[in-house]
Enzyme design. Structure first.
Site, mmCIF file in Angstrom:
data_model
loop_
_atom_site.group_PDB
_atom_site.id
_atom_site.type_symbol
_atom_site.label_atom_id
_atom_site.label_comp_id
_atom_site.label_asym_id
_atom_site.label_seq_id
_atom_site.Cartn_x
_atom_site.Cartn_y
_atom_site.Cartn_z
ATOM 1 N N HIS A 22 0.840 -1.202 0.000
ATOM 2 C CA HIS A 22 0.000 0.000 0.000
ATOM 3 C C HIS A 22 0.869 1.244 0.000
ATOM 4 O O HIS A 22 2.073 1.175 0.230
ATOM 5 C CB HIS A 22 -0.986 -0.011 1.167
ATOM 6 C CG HIS A 22 -0.360 0.053 2.545
ATOM 7 N ND1 HIS A 22 0.534 -0.877 3.012
ATOM 8 C CD2 HIS A 22 -0.528 0.958 3.557
ATOM 9 C CE1 HIS A 22 0.877 -0.578 4.254
ATOM 10 N NE2 HIS A 22 0.261 0.537 4.608
ATOM 11 N N HIS A 81 1.443 3.795 1.888
ATOM 12 C CA HIS A 81 1.910 4.523 3.064
ATOM 13 C C HIS A 81 3.432 4.550 2.964
ATOM 14 O O HIS A 81 4.059 3.533 2.627
ATOM 15 C CB HIS A 81 1.474 3.831 4.368
ATOM 16 C CG HIS A 81 0.081 4.208 4.798
ATOM 17 N ND1 HIS A 81 -0.685 3.420 5.627
ATOM 18 C CD2 HIS A 81 -0.673 5.304 4.500
ATOM 19 C CE1 HIS A 81 -1.865 4.013 5.829
ATOM 20 N NE2 HIS A 81 -1.875 5.152 5.153
ATOM 21 N N ASP A 92 5.990 4.319 4.775
ATOM 22 C CA ASP A 92 6.904 3.337 5.389
ATOM 23 C C ASP A 92 6.942 2.015 4.614
ATOM 24 O O ASP A 92 7.723 1.131 4.933
ATOM 25 C CB ASP A 92 6.546 3.096 6.868
ATOM 26 C CG ASP A 92 5.129 2.607 7.097
ATOM 27 O OD1 ASP A 92 4.215 3.013 6.352
ATOM 28 O OD2 ASP A 92 4.924 1.800 8.037
ATOM 29 N N HIS A 93 6.120 1.913 3.548
ATOM 30 C CA HIS A 93 6.121 0.680 2.751
ATOM 31 C C HIS A 93 6.630 0.883 1.321
ATOM 32 O O HIS A 93 6.841 -0.080 0.613
ATOM 33 C CB HIS A 93 4.710 0.075 2.700
ATOM 34 C CG HIS A 93 4.260 -0.382 4.048
ATOM 35 N ND1 HIS A 93 4.251 -1.703 4.418
ATOM 36 C CD2 HIS A 93 3.850 0.326 5.129
ATOM 37 C CE1 HIS A 93 3.838 -1.798 5.676
ATOM 38 N NE2 HIS A 93 3.588 -0.576 6.124
ATOM 39 N N HIS A 123 -7.160 -2.216 5.926
ATOM 40 C CA HIS A 123 -6.323 -1.166 6.508
ATOM 41 C C HIS A 123 -7.036 0.172 6.328
ATOM 42 O O HIS A 123 -8.178 0.216 5.893
ATOM 43 C CB HIS A 123 -4.958 -1.220 5.796
ATOM 44 C CG HIS A 123 -3.898 -0.384 6.423
ATOM 45 N ND1 HIS A 123 -3.730 -0.263 7.781
ATOM 46 C CD2 HIS A 123 -2.886 0.364 5.858
ATOM 47 C CE1 HIS A 123 -2.686 0.529 8.020
ATOM 48 N NE2 HIS A 123 -2.168 0.916 6.873
ATOM 49 N N ASP A 127 -0.289 -3.790 5.906
ATOM 50 C CA ASP A 127 -0.855 -3.541 7.231
ATOM 51 C C ASP A 127 -2.323 -3.945 7.201
ATOM 52 O O ASP A 127 -3.001 -3.720 6.214
ATOM 53 C CB ASP A 127 -0.762 -2.059 7.569
ATOM 54 C CG ASP A 127 0.677 -1.548 7.610
ATOM 55 O OD1 ASP A 127 1.618 -2.369 7.633
ATOM 56 O OD2 ASP A 127 0.860 -0.328 7.584
ATOM 57 N N HIS A 178 6.512 -5.353 11.958
ATOM 58 C CA HIS A 178 5.863 -4.038 11.873
ATOM 59 C C HIS A 178 5.523 -3.518 13.277
ATOM 60 O O HIS A 178 4.386 -3.184 13.584
ATOM 61 C CB HIS A 178 4.594 -4.143 10.996
ATOM 62 C CG HIS A 178 4.057 -2.815 10.522
ATOM 63 N ND1 HIS A 178 3.115 -2.106 11.233
ATOM 64 C CD2 HIS A 178 4.303 -2.062 9.422
ATOM 65 C CE1 HIS A 178 2.802 -0.989 10.581
ATOM 66 N NE2 HIS A 178 3.529 -0.948 9.474
HETATM 67 ZN ZN ZN Z 1 2.958 0.418 7.908
HETATM 68 ZN ZN ZN Z 2 -0.098 1.473 6.519
#
Ligand code: ZN
Ligand code: ZN
Length: 303
Positions: A60, A62, A64-65, A141, A212, A270
């Site tokens: 996804h 976001h 951090d990914h 998520h 997530d 995570h």
């Molecule tokens: Zn994340």
């Molecule tokens: Zn996320």
């Protein structure tokens, strides 16, 4: 197959944990699931060769990914990559990369096959080779997120060479036909059944990557019967309300999903940066699912 978590922290990196990325290494190649900022450095630390990376799967959008994605794609261009690369992800990833390319921030000079998937209702194959396939389905998520399952195809049974020799089967093409499941007739008229010299097919291994997400029945479907489920465990159970609000799971919830999916082993990852000590997350998950592993950056898990 070997699984190497390259980043196990949620939201932002810490000095000991980088943000989300996981490598799955197979013979002669490897695959990357998520690509948070700094993944390139972790790839070097893990001694993985980027020229052997064949596909990237983003869950996804976001940061951090996927904030490490454009950097990694650029570096492979600088390194004169020629091998084709497949990139699978949610809608928006193509536009993101095209925008960077238009602004001349990103320059990809090797074949890049971008595949976006949205609104998959069932588990759907998104990438495949002769040896394995990767399937995806949405998770639960805050924004649209894909979970992935990598599954090896069953391999033919073992060929019993000694038995074949004892039966007087001439070496050569007949061995191959027997291995492929055919029965063969020898010159002396004897019929040899394939199963006399070939063992039962060996099932392939399977790994699911689920982050997530809130605890979700769709995850159970995606990860059913896998050898290893990699599931996020952002919080401890006393933070269950926060987990639900932010679209995450607690360690106990990850364990419950692993149990419902009948997975052999669970790898929790995570982790929220609020936990300097992730011991309580491990304890919580293990209490509900004993075959739990606690992810650490650069550890290697044989599947
Ligand atoms: Zn994340
Ligand atoms: Zn996320």
């Amino acid at each position: 197959m070997k699984v190497i978590p390259l980043g196990t922290s949620s939201g932002k990196p810490t000095l000991r944990r980088n943000v989300s990325a996981t490598a799955v290494v197979r013979d002669g190649e490897w695959l990357l699931f998520d690509c948070g900022e700094g993944t390139q450095t972790q790839i070097s630390r893990a001694k993985l060769n980027p020229s052997k990376l064949t596909a990237i799967f983003i869950t996804h959008l976001h940061g951090d990914h996927f904030n490490g994605l454009s950097g990694l794609l650029s570096t492979m261009g600088l390194d004169r990559r020629v091998r084709a690369l497949t990139l699978v992800g949610p809608p928006g990833i193509r536009e993101y990369l095209e925008t960077l390319a238009r602004l001349k921030i990103l320059y990809v000079n090797y074949p890049l096959d971008v595949r976006e998937f949205a609104a998959l209702k069932a588990v759907t194959t998104v990438y495949e080779t002769d040896d394995y396939f990767v399937a995806a389905r949405p998770l639960d998520h805050r924004i649209f997120t894909l979970g992935y399952r990598l599954e090896e195809r069953p391999r033919p049974g073992r060929f019993d060479l000694e038995r074949a020799r004892a039966l007087g089967i001439p070496e050569g093409p007949m061995y191959r036909r027997l291995q492929l499941g055919e029965d063969v007739q020898l010159d002396d008229g004897r019929l040899i059944r394939s199963h006399e010299v070939v063992g039962p097919p060996r099932p392939g291994k399977a790994v699911a990557y689920c982050t997530d997400t809130r605890p979700f029945a769709g995850t159970v479907e995606l990860a059913r019967g896998v050898d290893l489920i990699i599931h996020e465990a952002t919080y401890t159970d006393d933070m269950a309300y926060e987990a639900r609000d932010y679209g995450h799971s607690t360690a106990a919830q990850a364990a419950q999903i692993a149990g419902e999916a009948n997975a052999q082993r669970l790898l929790i990852t995570h982790f929220s940066t609020r936990y300097a000590d992730v011991g309580p997350l491990y304890d919580e998950a293990r209490a509900a699912f004993p075959e739990t592993l606690l992810a650490q950056d650069l550890m290697e898990i044989e599947v």
